[in-house]
Motif scaffolding. Structure first.
Motif, PDB file in Angstrom:
ATOM      1  N   PRO A   1      37.995  40.825  28.944  1.00  0.00           N
ATOM      2  CA  PRO A   1      37.926  39.435  29.389  1.00  0.00           C
ATOM      3  C   PRO A   1      36.531  38.869  29.187  1.00  0.00           C
ATOM      4  CG  PRO A   1      37.780  40.908  31.261  1.00  0.00           C
ATOM      5  CD  PRO A   1      38.028  41.770  30.053  1.00  0.00           C
TER       6      PRO A   1
ATOM      7  N   ASP B   1      44.425  31.763  32.044  1.00  0.00           N
ATOM      8  CA  ASP B   1      43.630  32.185  33.204  1.00  0.00           C
ATOM      9  C   ASP B   1      44.316  33.332  33.937  1.00  0.00           C
ATOM     10  OD1 ASP B   1      41.747  30.278  32.617  1.00  0.00           O
ATOM     11  OD2 ASP B   1      42.486  28.808  34.074  1.00  0.00           O
TER      12      ASP B   1
ATOM     13  N   GLN C   1      43.876  36.583  32.049  1.00  0.00           N
ATOM     14  CA  GLN C   1      42.550  37.155  32.280  1.00  0.00           C
ATOM     15  C   GLN C   1      42.485  37.835  33.644  1.00  0.00           C
ATOM     16  OE1 GLN C   1      40.152  37.532  30.175  1.00  0.00           O
ATOM     17  NE2 GLN C   1      41.148  36.396  28.537  1.00  0.00           N
TER      18      GLN C   1
ATOM     19  N   HIS D   1      44.230  41.057  33.296  1.00  0.00           N
ATOM     20  CA  HIS D   1      43.325  41.949  32.550  1.00  0.00           C
ATOM     21  C   HIS D   1      42.350  42.630  33.504  1.00  0.00           C
ATOM     22  CE1 HIS D   1      44.138  41.779  28.319  1.00  0.00           C
ATOM     23  NE2 HIS D   1      44.119  40.467  28.267  1.00  0.00           N
ATOM     24  N   ARG D   2      41.742  41.833  34.374  1.00  0.00           N
ATOM     25  CA  ARG D   2      40.757  42.393  35.298  1.00  0.00           C
ATOM     26  C   ARG D   2      41.404  43.413  36.233  1.00  0.00           C
ATOM     27  NH1 ARG D   2      38.835  36.978  35.114  1.00  0.00           N
ATOM     28  NH2 ARG D   2      40.108  36.402  36.926  1.00  0.00           N
TER      29      ARG D   2
END
Length: 356
Positions: free
Chosen positions: A267, A337, A340, A343-344
């Motif tokens: 990210p 958004d 992401q 992803h985190r």
């Protein structure tokens, strides 16, 4: 020495108020050959072309319609004119334009990016349409038949998606086990699609539309159940754990894991975040770890619903952000958004797993 069998693309001819004599079929076969080079990367068993020719009973006018079923969509063109072959030629050209646009879009999708899938497609022999159409009465006789074939092709995939979505709802404590029948949801999707195919938005592929209908039906049934549910739950009523809810909700923890091929991309982060952590394995390698994926799926039950939906549609089903936005009714920016954010969470899960 054996000769490799070259696969053929199936097609059928439906005529009304005219006879599909051999000379006409030969001319049609020559015309549709223009489509073949655009279909070379599609699995032959997932492609079918229906030709419909009709002569107006009251005036000298012919209508030619072509309906092409490909793996994730249905393309259609229709032209009319006083000359049958000219009308058919115009319909072929119109379908070619639609097919070219579809291929340009697919080149940006993960369907073509995944190495295993790409290698499989390159191994396909160049397929052409069969010399003759299917026997009269065989093959789809109407657009509804073509759509029904697409539904049948993706029925199992839709059912897995619905089952996983319901499992998430159950694991998150938002629905009890068996509150919603997954097969009933998919059957209702098929009923709606067949009853009113004209309701599909123009920018949606048929596959995206089917997933949109499935999600809407899940939401509708969840709200209906919640409206009927009692407001007070007895403390004596046993509440199933997430592990117990899996079987009750019809969720097979192994089945969907083999279709997760999305690689984790880093990210947007600060410079310090770009330094590799030697304790953490490469997410692209770990993504194939079935045990970790099973743990991640259970972890996802604790996420907000929006992130769970993005996880399923983007990471599991492989839809592009624009398509996920269509299915969820959100903006593409909002979906990006959420991607992401997922992803985190996934990278944090990978790090925690490495430290255990």
């Amino acid at each position: 020495m054996s000769t490799a069998v070259v696969p053929t693309l199936s097609w059928n001819l439906v005529t009304r108020n005219l006879h599909g004599h051999p000379l006409l079929r030969k001319k049609l076969r020559q015309k549709i050959a223009k489509l073949e080079r655009h279909l070379v990367r599609f699995p032959p068993d997932a492609v079918h072309l229906q030709l419909s020719l009709e002569r107006n009973a009251n005036k000298d006018l012919y209508t030619a319609a072509l309906t092409l079923r490909v793996p994730s969509n249905i393309l259609r063109s229709e032209k009319s004119g006083p000359d049958l072959i000219q009308a058919f030629d115009l319909a072929v050209k119109a379908l070619l334009r639609e097919l070219t646009g579809l291929k340009a879009k697919l080149r940006r999708e993960s369907f073509w990016k995944r190495k295993a899938r790409r290698d499989q497609l390159h191994e396909l022999k160049s397929a052409g349409f069969a010399p003759e159409p299917q026997a009269e009465g065989e093959g789809p006789q109407s657009f509804a038949d073509v759509l029904r074939a697409l539904l049948q092709q993706h029925y199992s995939r839709l059912l897995r998606y619905v089952r996983r979505s319901l499992w998430h709802e159950t694991a998150a404590g938002e629905l009890p086990p068996n509150a919603i029948d997954a097969r009933a949801v998919v059957d209702e999707v098929a009923r709606q699609a067949l009853a009113a195919p004209e309701k599909k938005p123009d920018k949606f592929s048929y596959l995206v539309w089917l997933f949109t209908l499935a999600r809407r039906e899940i939401v509708r049934r969840r709200r209906a159940w919640q409206a009927q549910a009692t407001q007070v739950t007895s403390l004596d009523t046993p509440q199933p754990l997430a592990e117990q809810a899996e079987a009750a909700a019809g969720y097979d923890p192994e089945q969907p894991l083999d279709i997760i091929e999305q690689q984790l991309q880093p990210p947007i982060a600060e410079a310090k975040d770009l330094l590799p952590d030697q304790r953490t394995p490469n997410p692209a390698e770990v993504v194939a770890d079935r045990e970790l994926l099973a743990q991640t799926r259970k972890l996802a039950a604790t996420w907000p619903r929006a992130e769970r939906e993005v996880f399923e549609l983007y990471f599991v089903e492989g839809f592009e952000p624009e398509e996920v936005a269509m299915i969820l009714g959100r903006s593409t920016k909002a979906v990006q958004d959420l991607i992401q954010s997922v992803h985190r969470r996934l990278r944090e899960a990978v790090t925690e797993q490495a430290l255990v």
